[in-house]
Scaffold this motif. Sequence first.
Motif, PDB file in Angstrom:
ATOM      1  N   GLY A 174     -19.952  50.324 -19.704  1.00 15.02           N
ATOM      2  CA  GLY A 174     -19.166  49.179 -19.265  1.00 15.02           C
ATOM      3  C   GLY A 174     -19.893  47.870 -19.410  1.00 15.02           C
ATOM      4  O   GLY A 174     -21.117  47.796 -19.262  1.00 15.02           O
ATOM      5  N   GLY A 175     -19.146  46.839 -19.727  1.00 15.69           N
ATOM      6  CA  GLY A 175     -19.734  45.525 -19.858  1.00 15.69           C
ATOM      7  C   GLY A 175     -19.991  44.891 -18.511  1.00 15.69           C
ATOM      8  O   GLY A 175     -19.566  45.380 -17.474  1.00 15.69           O
ATOM      9  N   ARG A 176     -20.721  43.824 -18.510  1.00 16.49           N
ATOM     10  CA  ARG A 176     -21.007  43.074 -17.303  1.00 16.49           C
ATOM     11  C   ARG A 176     -20.693  41.601 -17.548  1.00 16.49           C
ATOM     12  O   ARG A 176     -20.845  41.103 -18.662  1.00 16.49           O
ATOM     13  CB  ARG A 176     -22.472  43.210 -16.881  1.00 16.49           C
ATOM     14  N   VAL A 177     -20.285  40.929 -16.504  1.00 12.29           N
ATOM     15  CA  VAL A 177     -19.988  39.509 -16.585  1.00 12.29           C
ATOM     16  C   VAL A 177     -20.882  38.759 -15.609  1.00 12.29           C
ATOM     17  O   VAL A 177     -20.999  39.136 -14.441  1.00 12.29           O
ATOM     18  CB  VAL A 177     -18.503  39.222 -16.260  1.00 12.29           C
ATOM     19  N   ARG A 178     -21.495  37.708 -16.070  1.00 17.55           N
ATOM     20  CA  ARG A 178     -22.352  36.883 -15.241  1.00 17.55           C
ATOM     21  C   ARG A 178     -21.547  35.676 -14.760  1.00 17.55           C
ATOM     22  O   ARG A 178     -20.980  34.943 -15.555  1.00 17.55           O
ATOM     23  CB  ARG A 178     -23.559  36.426 -16.037  1.00 17.55           C
ATOM     24  N   THR A 179     -21.485  35.515 -13.427  1.00 15.65           N
ATOM     25  CA  THR A 179     -20.777  34.385 -12.838  1.00 15.65           C
ATOM     26  C   THR A 179     -21.753  33.562 -12.021  1.00 15.65           C
ATOM     27  O   THR A 179     -22.412  34.092 -11.119  1.00 15.65           O
ATOM     28  CB  THR A 179     -19.629  34.861 -11.927  1.00 15.65           C
ATOM     29  N   SER A 180     -21.865  32.282 -12.318  1.00 14.73           N
ATOM     30  CA  SER A 180     -22.767  31.416 -11.582  1.00 14.73           C
ATOM     31  C   SER A 180     -22.179  31.086 -10.215  1.00 14.73           C
ATOM     32  O   SER A 180     -21.042  30.642 -10.101  1.00 14.73           O
ATOM     33  CB  SER A 180     -23.010  30.124 -12.363  1.00 14.73           C
ATOM     34  N   ASP A 226     -26.661  33.999  -9.177  1.00 18.41           N
ATOM     35  CA  ASP A 226     -25.650  34.503 -10.103  1.00 18.41           C
ATOM     36  C   ASP A 226     -25.076  35.807  -9.567  1.00 18.41           C
ATOM     37  O   ASP A 226     -25.748  36.555  -8.856  1.00 18.41           O
ATOM     38  CB  ASP A 226     -26.247  34.764 -11.488  1.00 18.41           C
ATOM     39  N   LEU A 227     -23.846  36.071  -9.946  1.00 16.74           N
ATOM     40  CA  LEU A 227     -23.178  37.325  -9.598  1.00 16.74           C
ATOM     41  C   LEU A 227     -22.943  38.106 -10.874  1.00 16.74           C
ATOM     42  O   LEU A 227     -22.480  37.552 -11.874  1.00 16.74           O
ATOM     43  CB  LEU A 227     -21.836  37.043  -8.915  1.00 16.74           C
ATOM     44  N   LEU A 228     -23.272  39.390 -10.849  1.00 20.44           N
ATOM     45  CA  LEU A 228     -23.063  40.256 -12.004  1.00 20.44           C
ATOM     46  C   LEU A 228     -22.028  41.308 -11.631  1.00 20.44           C
ATOM     47  O   LEU A 228     -22.228  42.070 -10.692  1.00 20.44           O
ATOM     48  CB  LEU A 228     -24.382  40.923 -12.400  1.00 20.44           C
TER      49      LEU A 228
END
Length: 332
Positions: A33-39, A45-47
């Motif tokens: 599964g992919g991951r998304v980085r949210t500032s 940061d939130l992963l």
Amino acid sequence: MQTFYRRLLELMPRLGLRVTDLGPGTAVVSRRGGRVRTSLGPGADLLTRDDGRYAVSAAGKDAWVVVRDGTRAPAGAWNSVRLGDSGARLLLDDRAEADERKLQLAAAEYLCAQHVAAMLGLYGVNCVFDVGANTGQYAKRLRRLGYTGRIVSFEPTADAYARLSKAAEHDQDWHVHHLGLGREDTVSTIHTGWNTMNSLLPPSDYGRDRYQRFAETSTEEIEIRRLDGVMEKALDGIAEPRPFLKMDTQGYDLEVFAGAGERAGDFLGLQSEVAMLRLYEGSPRMSEAVATYEESGFEITGMYPVTRQAATGRVVEFDCVMTRAKAAPQTG
């Protein structure tokens, strides 16, 4: 010239791994599964999984709320409230702020449970008498809050007792009894089919107007014992008993208490549901109940509303917590 680090990151997908680059010299490697980085803000940061199911909203300084999409609380709807100087904060969404009564009652239930757990610890309670146990909600809450002593639960109705028994089957220090408690040893009938409001008493006119469940009823024959007659067995094996009495018997608490006789003095504290507005015929008002407990040496440590009228705001019932202040450990 491409660095070894960068070349290594490019190699990872060929090995079936997913790479999320977080910045110079930092990356997360995951197998599936992919991951998304949210500032979230400076230095934070939130992963999350790359499935679009999460939303983030700020909830005060250096705090964020992460919710799954589809929840009723949209991003940005949270408000963080500081609870005095306790170090705690309360997170509210717009639904909570729109329904003051529901919020107040939920908060009261939480605070009451926390207070009782604190009193059990302060007074060194090692046995809780859980009278009117229903399916074991109270006992399970005590365990979640860290109480490890004995619990002795009493539930007279067959269906609730079956579920209570199952709830306690893996807890060696949680004893359950298929009994009701009262002023005398007898056999009586209890109104059933009212969920957690089954009672030995019939509903009052006010109770019928408030709860539709009272419109229909069935009855069940139950055994009733005096509290002082079951205490010896309940406390067996405890070298220095320090008991606490919880009663939630839908208008019958004073009858339970009367059955303790002189042994009421053994209890270090109690919790009783006391009524401002009577739901059951013949049940005592709050003033009568509290006066009876006070005459036996108990003093109020907390009062928490259980139900309130939506139209007027009046409290229908309180959870009343009381202790014997003289029994509190003396500290230097």
